[in-house]
Write a protein that holds these residues in place. Structure first.
Motif, PDB file in Angstrom:
ATOM      1  N   LEU A 137       1.030  -1.258   0.060  1.00  0.00           N
ATOM      2  CA  LEU A 137      -0.005   0.107  -0.356  1.00  0.00           C
ATOM      3  C   LEU A 137       0.867   1.261   0.115  1.00  0.00           C
ATOM      4  O   LEU A 137       0.562   2.374  -0.789  1.00  0.00           O
ATOM      5  N   ARG A 138       2.073   1.328   0.930  1.00  0.00           N
ATOM      6  CA  ARG A 138       2.843   2.374   0.823  1.00  0.00           C
ATOM      7  C   ARG A 138       3.422   2.495  -0.508  1.00  0.00           C
ATOM      8  O   ARG A 138       3.529   3.813  -1.320  1.00  0.00           O
ATOM      9  N   ALA A 139       4.052   1.412  -1.194  1.00  0.00           N
ATOM     10  CA  ALA A 139       4.684   1.495  -2.591  1.00  0.00           C
ATOM     11  C   ALA A 139       3.486   1.970  -3.835  1.00  0.00           C
ATOM     12  O   ALA A 139       4.097   2.653  -4.541  1.00  0.00           O
ATOM     13  N   ALA A 140       2.288   1.873  -3.302  1.00  0.00           N
ATOM     14  CA  ALA A 140       1.147   2.174  -4.481  1.00  0.00           C
ATOM     15  C   ALA A 140       0.999   3.634  -4.212  1.00  0.00           C
ATOM     16  O   ALA A 140      -0.034   4.135  -4.866  1.00  0.00           O
ATOM     17  N   GLY A 141       1.398   4.298  -3.015  1.00  0.00           N
ATOM     18  CA  GLY A 141       1.005   5.572  -2.878  1.00  0.00           C
ATOM     19  C   GLY A 141      -0.264   5.862  -1.900  1.00  0.00           C
ATOM     20  O   GLY A 141      -0.788   6.971  -1.913  1.00  0.00           O
ATOM     21  N   LEU A 142      -0.771   4.937  -1.421  1.00  0.00           N
ATOM     22  CA  LEU A 142      -1.915   5.131  -0.592  1.00  0.00           C
ATOM     23  C   LEU A 142      -1.528   5.814   0.773  1.00  0.00           C
ATOM     24  O   LEU A 142      -0.344   5.686   1.340  1.00  0.00           O
ATOM     25  N   ARG A 143      -2.462   6.665   1.411  1.00  0.00           N
ATOM     26  CA  ARG A 143      -1.938   7.292   2.523  1.00  0.00           C
ATOM     27  C   ARG A 143      -2.721   6.574   3.801  1.00  0.00           C
ATOM     28  O   ARG A 143      -3.947   6.355   3.828  1.00  0.00           O
ATOM     29  N   PRO A 144      -1.855   6.328   4.860  1.00  0.00           N
ATOM     30  CA  PRO A 144      -2.492   5.690   5.942  1.00  0.00           C
ATOM     31  C   PRO A 144      -2.888   6.861   7.089  1.00  0.00           C
ATOM     32  O   PRO A 144      -2.237   7.795   7.202  1.00  0.00           O
ATOM     33  N   HIS A 145      -3.779   6.430   8.018  1.00  0.00           N
ATOM     34  CA  HIS A 145      -4.195   7.301   8.951  1.00  0.00           C
ATOM     35  C   HIS A 145      -4.175   6.143  10.221  1.00  0.00           C
ATOM     36  O   HIS A 145      -5.009   5.304  10.235  1.00  0.00           O
ATOM     37  N   GLN A 146      -3.334   6.373  11.143  1.00  0.00           N
ATOM     38  CA  GLN A 146      -2.706   5.498  12.191  1.00  0.00           C
ATOM     39  C   GLN A 146      -4.121   5.511  13.035  1.00  0.00           C
ATOM     40  O   GLN A 146      -4.525   6.887  13.561  1.00  0.00           O
ATOM     41  N   LEU A 147      -4.876   4.420  13.802  1.00  0.00           N
ATOM     42  CA  LEU A 147      -5.780   4.302  14.953  1.00  0.00           C
ATOM     43  C   LEU A 147      -5.143   3.549  15.754  1.00  0.00           C
ATOM     44  O   LEU A 147      -4.382   2.427  15.417  1.00  0.00           O
ATOM     45  N   PRO A 148      -6.100   3.143  16.823  1.00  0.00           N
ATOM     46  CA  PRO A 148      -5.795   2.108  17.511  1.00  0.00           C
ATOM     47  C   PRO A 148      -6.195   0.675  16.781  1.00  0.00           C
ATOM     48  O   PRO A 148      -7.137   0.543  16.213  1.00  0.00           O
ATOM     49  N   GLY A 149      -5.303  -0.348  16.885  1.00  0.00           N
ATOM     50  CA  GLY A 149      -5.393  -1.633  16.157  1.00  0.00           C
ATOM     51  C   GLY A 149      -4.899  -1.512  14.652  1.00  0.00           C
ATOM     52  O   GLY A 149      -4.654  -2.600  14.284  1.00  0.00           O
ATOM     53  N   GLY A 150      -4.250  -0.368  14.105  1.00  0.00           N
ATOM     54  CA  GLY A 150      -3.631  -0.543  12.978  1.00  0.00           C
ATOM     55  C   GLY A 150      -4.125   1.015  12.248  1.00  0.00           C
ATOM     56  O   GLY A 150      -4.354   1.857  12.758  1.00  0.00           O
ATOM     57  N   ALA A 151      -3.844   0.797  10.705  1.00  0.00           N
ATOM     58  CA  ALA A 151      -4.339   2.048  10.041  1.00  0.00           C
ATOM     59  C   ALA A 151      -5.379   1.769   9.009  1.00  0.00           C
ATOM     60  O   ALA A 151      -5.880   0.956   8.573  1.00  0.00           O
ATOM     61  N   VAL A 152      -6.000   3.171   8.818  1.00  0.00           N
ATOM     62  CA  VAL A 152      -6.863   3.106   7.661  1.00  0.00           C
ATOM     63  C   VAL A 152      -6.125   3.767   6.289  1.00  0.00           C
ATOM     64  O   VAL A 152      -5.503   4.855   6.583  1.00  0.00           O
ATOM     65  N   TRP A 153      -6.422   3.225   5.237  1.00  0.00           N
ATOM     66  CA  TRP A 153      -5.793   3.595   3.845  1.00  0.00           C
ATOM     67  C   TRP A 153      -6.671   4.179   3.041  1.00  0.00           C
ATOM     68  O   TRP A 153      -7.643   3.529   2.721  1.00  0.00           O
ATOM     69  N   THR A 154      -6.263   5.278   2.291  1.00  0.00           N
ATOM     70  CA  THR A 154      -7.298   5.909   1.264  1.00  0.00           C
ATOM     71  C   THR A 154      -6.521   6.117   0.149  1.00  0.00           C
ATOM     72  O   THR A 154      -5.221   6.761   0.293  1.00  0.00           O
ATOM     73  N   PRO A 155      -6.700   6.007  -0.926  1.00  0.00           N
ATOM     74  CA  PRO A 155      -6.368   6.053  -2.441  1.00  0.00           C
ATOM     75  C   PRO A 155      -5.949   7.924  -2.476  1.00  0.00           C
ATOM     76  O   PRO A 155      -6.714   8.684  -2.233  1.00  0.00           O
TER      77      PRO A 155
END
Length: 295
Positions: free
Chosen positions: A277-295
Protein backbone atom coordinates in the motif's frame (compact mmCIF):
# COMPACT_ATOMS: atom_id res chain seq x y z
CA UNK A 1 -34.72 -27.35 7.17
CA UNK A 2 -31.54 -28.33 8.98
CA UNK A 3 -29.60 -25.98 11.25
CA UNK A 4 -26.25 -27.49 12.13
CA UNK A 5 -22.62 -26.57 12.58
CA UNK A 6 -21.88 -28.19 9.24
CA UNK A 7 -23.92 -28.33 6.07
CA UNK A 8 -26.09 -31.44 6.14
CA UNK A 9 -28.23 -33.21 3.60
CA UNK A 10 -25.84 -32.37 0.75
CA UNK A 11 -25.98 -34.37 -2.47
CA UNK A 12 -22.77 -36.24 -3.20
CA UNK A 13 -20.98 -34.62 -6.15
CA UNK A 14 -21.13 -36.58 -9.40
CA UNK A 15 -18.87 -34.28 -11.40
CA UNK A 16 -16.31 -31.56 -10.80
CA UNK A 17 -15.35 -28.86 -13.28
CA UNK A 18 -11.61 -28.22 -12.95
CA UNK A 19 -11.84 -24.87 -14.70
CA UNK A 20 -14.35 -23.43 -12.23
CA UNK A 21 -13.84 -25.55 -9.11
CA UNK A 22 -17.58 -26.32 -9.06
CA UNK A 23 -18.67 -29.79 -7.98
CA UNK A 24 -22.09 -31.41 -8.00
CA UNK A 25 -24.76 -33.05 -10.04
CA UNK A 26 -24.65 -29.96 -12.26
CA UNK A 27 -21.11 -28.62 -11.94
CA UNK A 28 -22.01 -25.52 -13.94
CA UNK A 29 -24.67 -24.34 -11.48
CA UNK A 30 -23.54 -23.31 -8.02
CA UNK A 31 -26.28 -22.68 -5.48
CA UNK A 32 -27.32 -19.18 -4.56
CA UNK A 33 -26.71 -18.41 -0.90
CA UNK A 34 -29.04 -16.32 1.24
CA UNK A 35 -27.30 -14.53 4.11
CA UNK A 36 -29.27 -12.79 6.83
CA UNK A 37 -26.89 -10.51 8.70
CA UNK A 38 -28.21 -9.29 12.05
CA UNK A 39 -26.18 -6.27 13.02
CA UNK A 40 -26.10 -2.76 14.45
CA UNK A 41 -24.29 0.31 13.10
CA UNK A 42 -22.35 0.94 16.32
CA UNK A 43 -21.41 -2.71 16.93
CA UNK A 44 -17.61 -2.88 17.31
CA UNK A 45 -17.61 -6.68 16.87
CA UNK A 46 -19.38 -6.22 13.52
CA UNK A 47 -16.71 -3.72 12.50
CA UNK A 48 -14.05 -6.21 13.60
CA UNK A 49 -15.58 -8.73 11.18
CA UNK A 50 -15.38 -6.34 8.20
CA UNK A 51 -12.11 -7.84 6.87
CA UNK A 52 -13.74 -11.27 6.60
CA UNK A 53 -17.07 -9.91 5.39
CA UNK A 54 -15.65 -7.63 2.68
CA UNK A 55 -13.42 -10.41 1.39
CA UNK A 56 -16.32 -12.88 1.21
CA UNK A 57 -18.62 -10.42 -0.53
CA UNK A 58 -15.88 -9.68 -3.08
CA UNK A 59 -15.19 -13.35 -3.78
CA UNK A 60 -18.76 -14.70 -3.72
CA UNK A 61 -20.83 -11.55 -4.27
CA UNK A 62 -22.45 -12.87 -7.45
CA UNK A 63 -23.85 -15.83 -5.48
CA UNK A 64 -25.01 -13.96 -2.38
CA UNK A 65 -28.43 -12.56 -1.53
CA UNK A 66 -27.72 -10.47 1.57
CA UNK A 67 -30.41 -9.15 3.89
CA UNK A 68 -29.43 -6.87 6.77
CA UNK A 69 -31.53 -6.90 9.90
CA UNK A 70 -30.87 -4.05 12.32
CA UNK A 71 -31.26 -5.45 15.80
CA UNK A 72 -30.98 -2.49 18.18
CA UNK A 73 -27.84 -2.83 20.28
CA UNK A 74 -28.29 0.28 22.43
CA UNK A 75 -31.80 1.65 23.14
CA UNK A 76 -30.32 4.17 25.58
CA UNK A 77 -27.76 4.33 28.37
CA UNK A 78 -30.46 4.35 31.03
CA UNK A 79 -30.35 0.93 32.65
CA UNK A 80 -27.88 -0.40 30.08
CA UNK A 81 -24.83 -2.46 31.09
CA UNK A 82 -22.54 -4.88 29.29
CA UNK A 83 -20.92 -6.43 32.33
CA UNK A 84 -18.94 -8.99 30.35
CA UNK A 85 -17.09 -6.21 28.53
CA UNK A 86 -16.87 -3.91 31.54
CA UNK A 87 -19.28 -1.34 30.09
CA UNK A 88 -21.58 0.44 32.52
CA UNK A 89 -21.84 3.74 30.68
CA UNK A 90 -20.53 5.51 27.59
CA UNK A 91 -17.33 6.43 29.43
CA UNK A 92 -16.27 2.78 29.34
CA UNK A 93 -16.72 2.26 25.60
CA UNK A 94 -13.52 3.92 24.34
CA UNK A 95 -11.37 1.55 26.40
CA UNK A 96 -13.37 -1.46 25.21
CA UNK A 97 -13.01 -0.41 21.58
CA UNK A 98 -9.25 0.06 22.01
CA UNK A 99 -9.00 -3.47 23.39
CA UNK A 100 -11.13 -4.81 20.54
CA UNK A 101 -8.98 -3.03 17.97
CA UNK A 102 -5.70 -4.29 19.40
CA UNK A 103 -7.04 -7.83 19.84
CA UNK A 104 -8.47 -8.15 16.32
CA UNK A 105 -6.06 -5.92 14.38
CA UNK A 106 -8.98 -4.00 12.89
CA UNK A 107 -8.28 -0.27 13.10
CA UNK A 108 -10.91 1.58 15.10
CA UNK A 109 -11.38 5.28 15.93
CA UNK A 110 -12.56 5.57 19.54
CA UNK A 111 -12.76 9.37 19.74
CA UNK A 112 -16.55 9.63 19.45
CA UNK A 113 -16.90 8.25 22.98
CA UNK A 114 -14.57 10.93 24.30
CA UNK A 115 -15.81 13.89 22.24
CA UNK A 116 -19.46 13.32 21.28
CA UNK A 117 -20.91 10.13 22.81
CA UNK A 118 -23.72 8.34 21.00
CA UNK A 119 -26.87 8.25 23.13
CA UNK A 120 -28.58 5.38 21.30
CA UNK A 121 -28.08 3.19 18.24
CA UNK A 122 -31.78 3.41 17.39
CA UNK A 123 -31.61 6.73 15.44
CA UNK A 124 -28.85 5.58 13.05
CA UNK A 125 -30.61 2.22 12.72
CA UNK A 126 -33.75 4.03 11.62
CA UNK A 127 -31.65 5.99 9.13
CA UNK A 128 -30.50 2.67 7.70
CA UNK A 129 -33.99 1.20 7.44
CA UNK A 130 -35.13 4.39 5.72
CA UNK A 131 -32.17 4.27 3.32
CA UNK A 132 -32.95 0.62 2.56
CA UNK A 133 -36.53 1.62 1.73
CA UNK A 134 -35.28 4.35 -0.61
CA UNK A 135 -32.57 2.31 -2.33
CA UNK A 136 -32.62 -1.37 -1.32
CA UNK A 137 -29.76 -2.22 -3.68
CA UNK A 138 -27.50 0.20 -1.75
CA UNK A 139 -28.31 -1.06 1.74
CA UNK A 140 -24.91 -2.66 2.29
CA UNK A 141 -23.06 0.33 0.88
CA UNK A 142 -24.98 2.73 3.11
CA UNK A 143 -24.17 0.61 6.17
CA UNK A 144 -20.49 0.64 5.24
CA UNK A 145 -20.41 4.40 4.64
CA UNK A 146 -22.15 5.05 7.95
CA UNK A 147 -19.70 2.77 9.74
CA UNK A 148 -16.78 4.61 8.15
CA UNK A 149 -18.10 7.86 9.59
CA UNK A 150 -18.03 6.27 13.05
CA UNK A 151 -15.15 3.80 13.09
CA UNK A 152 -12.78 5.64 10.73
CA UNK A 153 -13.59 9.30 11.36
CA UNK A 154 -14.92 9.12 14.91
CA UNK A 155 -18.16 10.99 14.21
CA UNK A 156 -21.54 10.67 15.90
CA UNK A 157 -23.69 8.95 13.28
CA UNK A 158 -26.90 10.03 15.00
CA UNK A 159 -26.28 13.56 13.76
CA UNK A 160 -28.10 14.58 10.59
CA UNK A 161 -25.07 16.15 8.90
CA UNK A 162 -23.03 12.97 9.50
CA UNK A 163 -25.54 10.41 8.23
CA UNK A 164 -26.50 12.70 5.34
CA UNK A 165 -22.85 12.75 4.22
CA UNK A 166 -22.79 8.96 4.41
CA UNK A 167 -25.96 8.81 2.31
CA UNK A 168 -24.53 11.10 -0.35
CA UNK A 169 -21.37 8.97 -0.42
CA UNK A 170 -23.61 5.94 -1.00
CA UNK A 171 -25.45 7.83 -3.76
CA UNK A 172 -28.71 7.96 -1.78
CA UNK A 173 -30.78 11.12 -1.46
CA UNK A 174 -30.66 12.21 2.21
CA UNK A 175 -33.89 14.18 1.77
CA UNK A 176 -35.71 10.95 0.95
CA UNK A 177 -34.33 9.42 4.14
CA UNK A 178 -35.37 12.45 6.19
CA UNK A 179 -38.89 12.24 4.76
CA UNK A 180 -39.23 8.68 6.07
CA UNK A 181 -37.85 9.69 9.44
CA UNK A 182 -40.33 12.55 9.68
CA UNK A 183 -43.45 10.63 8.66
CA UNK A 184 -42.77 7.60 10.87
CA UNK A 185 -42.08 5.06 8.17
CA UNK A 186 -38.47 4.59 9.32
CA UNK A 187 -39.63 3.89 12.88
CA UNK A 188 -42.08 1.25 11.65
CA UNK A 189 -39.47 -0.37 9.41
CA UNK A 190 -37.00 -0.51 12.29
CA UNK A 191 -39.65 -2.01 14.59
CA UNK A 192 -40.13 -4.76 12.00
CA UNK A 193 -36.37 -5.40 12.02
CA UNK A 194 -36.38 -5.66 15.81
CA UNK A 195 -39.17 -8.24 15.55
CA UNK A 196 -37.19 -10.15 12.91
CA UNK A 197 -34.06 -10.21 15.05
CA UNK A 198 -36.03 -11.65 17.97
CA UNK A 199 -37.74 -14.21 15.74
CA UNK A 200 -34.35 -15.30 14.40
CA UNK A 201 -33.04 -15.80 17.93
CA UNK A 202 -30.20 -13.34 17.37
CA UNK A 203 -28.92 -12.66 20.86
CA UNK A 204 -25.47 -11.41 19.87
CA UNK A 205 -24.12 -9.15 17.14
CA UNK A 206 -22.98 -10.10 14.62
CA UNK A 207 -25.21 -13.05 13.79
CA UNK A 208 -25.06 -14.50 10.29
CA UNK A 209 -27.63 -17.00 9.04
CA UNK A 210 -26.41 -18.73 5.88
CA UNK A 211 -28.99 -20.71 3.86
CA UNK A 212 -28.76 -22.68 0.63
CA UNK A 213 -30.35 -25.83 -0.75
CA UNK A 214 -32.57 -26.32 2.29
CA UNK A 215 -29.67 -26.21 4.77
CA UNK A 216 -28.97 -23.50 7.28
CA UNK A 217 -26.03 -22.62 9.47
CA UNK A 218 -26.05 -19.89 12.11
CA UNK A 219 -22.78 -18.12 12.91
CA UNK A 220 -22.65 -16.05 16.09
CA UNK A 221 -19.93 -13.56 16.91
CA UNK A 222 -16.90 -12.44 14.92
CA UNK A 223 -15.94 -15.01 12.29
CA UNK A 224 -12.40 -15.68 11.09
CA UNK A 225 -11.93 -14.98 7.38
CA UNK A 226 -11.11 -18.59 6.53
CA UNK A 227 -14.09 -19.91 8.50
CA UNK A 228 -16.57 -17.51 6.92
CA UNK A 229 -15.22 -18.14 3.41
CA UNK A 230 -15.44 -21.90 3.87
CA UNK A 231 -19.03 -21.77 5.15
CA UNK A 232 -20.12 -19.69 2.16
CA UNK A 233 -18.21 -21.86 -0.32
CA UNK A 234 -19.73 -25.02 1.14
CA UNK A 235 -23.20 -23.51 1.03
CA UNK A 236 -22.74 -22.50 -2.62
CA UNK A 237 -21.28 -25.89 -3.51
CA UNK A 238 -18.02 -24.48 -4.83
CA UNK A 239 -14.36 -24.88 -4.01
CA UNK A 240 -12.62 -21.96 -2.33
CA UNK A 241 -10.42 -20.21 -4.91
CA UNK A 242 -6.84 -19.36 -4.13
CA UNK A 243 -6.31 -15.64 -3.43
CA UNK A 244 -5.60 -13.97 -6.77
CA UNK A 245 -6.65 -10.37 -6.15
CA UNK A 246 -4.29 -7.71 -7.43
CA UNK A 247 -3.61 -4.57 -5.43
CA UNK A 248 -5.41 -2.52 -8.08
CA UNK A 249 -8.48 -4.73 -7.77
CA UNK A 250 -8.34 -4.53 -3.98
CA UNK A 251 -8.16 -0.73 -4.03
CA UNK A 252 -11.06 -0.53 -6.48
CA UNK A 253 -13.18 -2.77 -4.24
CA UNK A 254 -12.21 -1.48 -0.80
CA UNK A 255 -11.19 2.11 -1.55
CA UNK A 256 -11.14 3.25 2.09
CA UNK A 257 -9.90 0.16 3.92
CA UNK A 258 -7.99 -0.90 6.99
CA UNK A 259 -4.72 -2.79 6.92
CA UNK A 260 -6.60 -5.91 8.04
CA UNK A 261 -9.17 -5.51 5.27
CA UNK A 262 -6.52 -5.14 2.57
CA UNK A 263 -4.42 -8.01 3.94
CA UNK A 264 -7.42 -10.35 4.10
CA UNK A 265 -8.58 -9.58 0.57
CA UNK A 266 -5.05 -9.83 -0.84
CA UNK A 267 -4.27 -13.02 1.08
CA UNK A 268 -1.11 -11.51 2.61
CA UNK A 269 0.22 -10.65 6.03
CA UNK A 270 -0.40 -7.22 7.47
CA UNK A 271 3.23 -6.24 6.96
CA UNK A 272 3.12 -7.29 3.31
CA UNK A 273 -0.10 -5.33 2.80
CA UNK A 274 1.42 -2.22 4.40
CA UNK A 275 4.49 -2.42 2.15
CA UNK A 276 2.35 -2.81 -0.97
CA UNK A 277 0.00 0.00 0.00
CA UNK A 278 2.85 2.38 0.75
CA UNK A 279 4.52 1.52 -2.55
CA UNK A 280 1.24 2.24 -4.34
CA UNK A 281 1.04 5.68 -2.75
CA UNK A 282 -1.98 5.15 -0.51
CA UNK A 283 -2.16 7.37 2.56
CA UNK A 284 -2.33 5.76 6.01
CA UNK A 285 -4.19 7.18 8.99
CA UNK A 286 -3.04 5.50 12.19
CA UNK A 287 -5.71 4.42 14.69
CA UNK A 288 -5.85 1.97 17.60
CA UNK A 289 -5.35 -1.48 16.13
CA UNK A 290 -3.79 -0.40 12.84
CA UNK A 291 -4.16 2.04 9.97
CA UNK A 292 -6.85 3.08 7.53
CA UNK A 293 -5.72 3.57 3.93
CA UNK A 294 -7.15 6.00 1.39
CA UNK A 295 -6.18 6.28 -2.28
Amino acid sequence: MNETAETSGAVLPMACDLSTGLCGADASAPRRVAVTYVTDPICSACWAMEPAWRSVTYTYGDLLDVRHVYGGLLPSWEGFADVGNGIHGYGDVAGHWREMAEHTGQAMNVSVWEDDPIASSFPPSMVLTAARDVAPERDGLMLRRLREELFVHGRNISRQDVWARAARNADINPDAIQERLDDGRAKDLFAADLDSARALGATVFPTLIVEAGGDRITLRGVQRPDRLAQVVADAAGVQRPRPSVTLEEAVAHLHVGTTAEYATLLGTTGQQAVAALRAAGLRPHQLPGGAVWTP
